[in-house]
Design an enzyme around this catalytic site. Structure first.
Site, PDB file in Angstrom:
ATOM      1  N   HIS A   9       0.835  -1.209   0.000  1.00  0.00           N
ATOM      2  CA  HIS A   9       0.000   0.000   0.000  1.00  0.00           C
ATOM      3  C   HIS A   9       0.867   1.255   0.000  1.00  0.00           C
ATOM      4  O   HIS A   9       1.682   1.438   0.911  1.00  0.00           O
ATOM      5  CB  HIS A   9      -0.873  -0.056   1.259  1.00  0.00           C
ATOM      6  N   ARG A  10       0.735   2.078  -1.037  1.00  0.00           N
ATOM      7  CA  ARG A  10       1.566   3.285  -1.228  1.00  0.00           C
ATOM      8  C   ARG A  10       3.055   2.909  -1.243  1.00  0.00           C
ATOM      9  O   ARG A  10       3.894   3.679  -0.788  1.00  0.00           O
ATOM     10  CB  ARG A  10       1.287   4.340  -0.153  1.00  0.00           C
ATOM     11  N   ASP A  38      -1.219   6.347  -5.554  1.00  0.00           N
ATOM     12  CA  ASP A  38      -2.328   7.282  -5.746  1.00  0.00           C
ATOM     13  C   ASP A  38      -1.907   8.315  -6.775  1.00  0.00           C
ATOM     14  O   ASP A  38      -0.827   8.893  -6.654  1.00  0.00           O
ATOM     15  CB  ASP A  38      -2.658   7.975  -4.424  1.00  0.00           C
ATOM     16  N   GLU A 137      -4.413   3.898  -8.156  1.00  0.00           N
ATOM     17  CA  GLU A 137      -5.671   4.462  -7.661  1.00  0.00           C
ATOM     18  C   GLU A 137      -5.796   5.891  -8.180  1.00  0.00           C
ATOM     19  O   GLU A 137      -4.982   6.754  -7.838  1.00  0.00           O
ATOM     20  CB  GLU A 137      -5.754   4.455  -6.123  1.00  0.00           C
ATOM     21  N   ASP A 259       0.642  -1.868   4.596  1.00  0.00           N
ATOM     22  CA  ASP A 259       1.815  -1.004   4.732  1.00  0.00           C
ATOM     23  C   ASP A 259       3.030  -1.828   5.153  1.00  0.00           C
ATOM     24  O   ASP A 259       4.143  -1.325   5.159  1.00  0.00           O
ATOM     25  CB  ASP A 259       1.542   0.079   5.789  1.00  0.00           C
TER      26      ASP A 259
HETATM   27  O1  G3P Z   1      -6.576   0.902  -2.594  1.00  0.00           O
HETATM   28  C1  G3P Z   1      -6.586   0.765  -1.216  1.00  0.00           C
HETATM   29  C2  G3P Z   1      -6.373   2.085  -0.544  1.00  0.00           C
HETATM   30  O2  G3P Z   1      -5.249   2.671  -1.114  1.00  0.00           O
HETATM   31  C3  G3P Z   1      -7.507   3.077  -0.622  1.00  0.00           C
HETATM   32  O3  G3P Z   1      -7.457   4.068   0.304  1.00  0.00           O
HETATM   33  O4  G3P Z   1      -6.946   6.300   1.154  1.00  0.00           O
HETATM   34  O5  G3P Z   1      -5.268   4.503   1.408  1.00  0.00           O
HETATM   35  O6  G3P Z   1      -5.709   5.507  -0.792  1.00  0.00           O
HETATM   36  P1  G3P Z   1      -6.280   5.124   0.528  1.00  0.00           P
HETATM   37 CA    CA Z   2      -4.646   4.492  -2.384  1.00  0.00          CA
END
Ligand code: G3P
Ligand code: CA
Length: 276
Positions: A9-10, A38, A137, A259
């Site tokens: 994630h990220r 993102d 995303e 994470d």
């Molecule tokens: O795609 C999962 C997650 O990234 C969505 O929420 O706010 O962490 O970008 P956020």
């Molecule tokens: Ca995201």
């Protein structure tokens, strides 16, 4: 039998500043199957990899541009964003406690000072160079400049780099997903939702999506198998503790956003494959 996907994630955002190439590099190093990032637009219409709608939390923008409050990403040009440091906040705040725990090395910490936010092109080229995968995303730009442009720009870049097979596109903005299904049906999409949905399969079908990305509390674990039988995949977000990871792997999820991909790698190694 499919293997559960370890989705950083990220990037590996517990080990390096989120949404940077350093975070992607760590995700790759610790065995993630793909990374998540993102994407949004700068004032001059460039695609930039940043999570928040402002630059405040993850850069030194307050010091660099003190008079530009509230520091909205879409009010800064790519050139201006290129002058910012997206790494030092991570060192100061240690958001996941991994510096204090001694998991991040001194050399890594030094290398994060001055870390830039990558353009989407740089992030995609990194992914392609390593023969890896990425979940893009697309941030919801409703009521912001570029709302109507971002989908076409993202897909045009993915196609230009010949990376359709390396990319999963997701969004909370379901109009974007419908637009992709209508104009680019060869691009695989995933659905993000802010609350539980009563009939996720219908939602996915209506949006032409392959994957569902709920929070764990949005879905009964017993419903995962049914969605998979209907040809969908379920990637749960965002899980950072080992016990929950273990439960989800045993429940047969298709993927987990985390994470801590370094932890998920060991859970997947222990619990092996999930039922198709
Ligand atoms: O795609 C999962 C997650 O990234 C969505 O929420 O706010 O962490 O970008 P956020
Ligand atoms: Ca995201």
């Amino acid at each position: 039998m499919d293997r559960v996907l370890n989705i950083a994630h990220r990037g590996a955002s517990s080990l390096a500043p989120e949404n940077t190439l350093s975070a992607a590099r760590k995700g790759l190093e610790v065995g993630a199957d793909m990374w998540e990032l993102d994407v949004q637009l700068t004032a001059d219409g460039e695609l930039i990899v940043i999570h928040d709608s402002t630059l405040k939390r993850t850069s030194n923008v307050e010091d660099a541009f003190p008079h530009r409050r509230p520091w909205q990403v879409n009010e800064f040009t790519l050139d201006e964003i290129g002058k910012l440091d997206f790494g030092s906040w991570f060192i100061k705040q240690d958001p996941f406690g991994q510096i204090a725990a001694g998991v991040v090395t001194e050399e890594e910490i030094k290398s994060y000072v001055g870390e830039p936010a990558p353009t989407l092109k740089q992030a995609l080229l990194f992914t392609r160079k390593h023969n890896w995968f990425v979940n893009l995303e697309i941030k919801d730009l409703s009521n912001k400049p570029g709302n109507n442009l971002i989908v076409d720009r993202v897909i045009a870049l993915v196609e230009k780099l010949n990376m359709v097979d390396m990319v999963l596109v997701s969004s909370f903005n379901h109009k974007y997903l419908a637009q992709i299904a209508a104009s680019y049906p060869h691009v695989v999409t995933g659905v993000l939702h802010t609350k539980p949905h009563a009939r996720p399969a219908s939602l996915l079908r209506r949006l032409g999506a392959l994957t569902y990305h709920p929070r764990k509390t949005f879905i009964r674990l017993g419903d995962i198998a049914g969605l998979k039988r209907q040809g969908f995949q379920v990637h749960i977000r965002t899980i950072n503790d080992r016990k929950t990871m273990e439960r989800l792997v045993r429940a047969g999820v298709s993927g987990i956003f985390t994470d801590f991909p370094q932890v998920l790698t060991s859970v997947i190694t222990t619990y092996g494959k999930v039922k198709a």
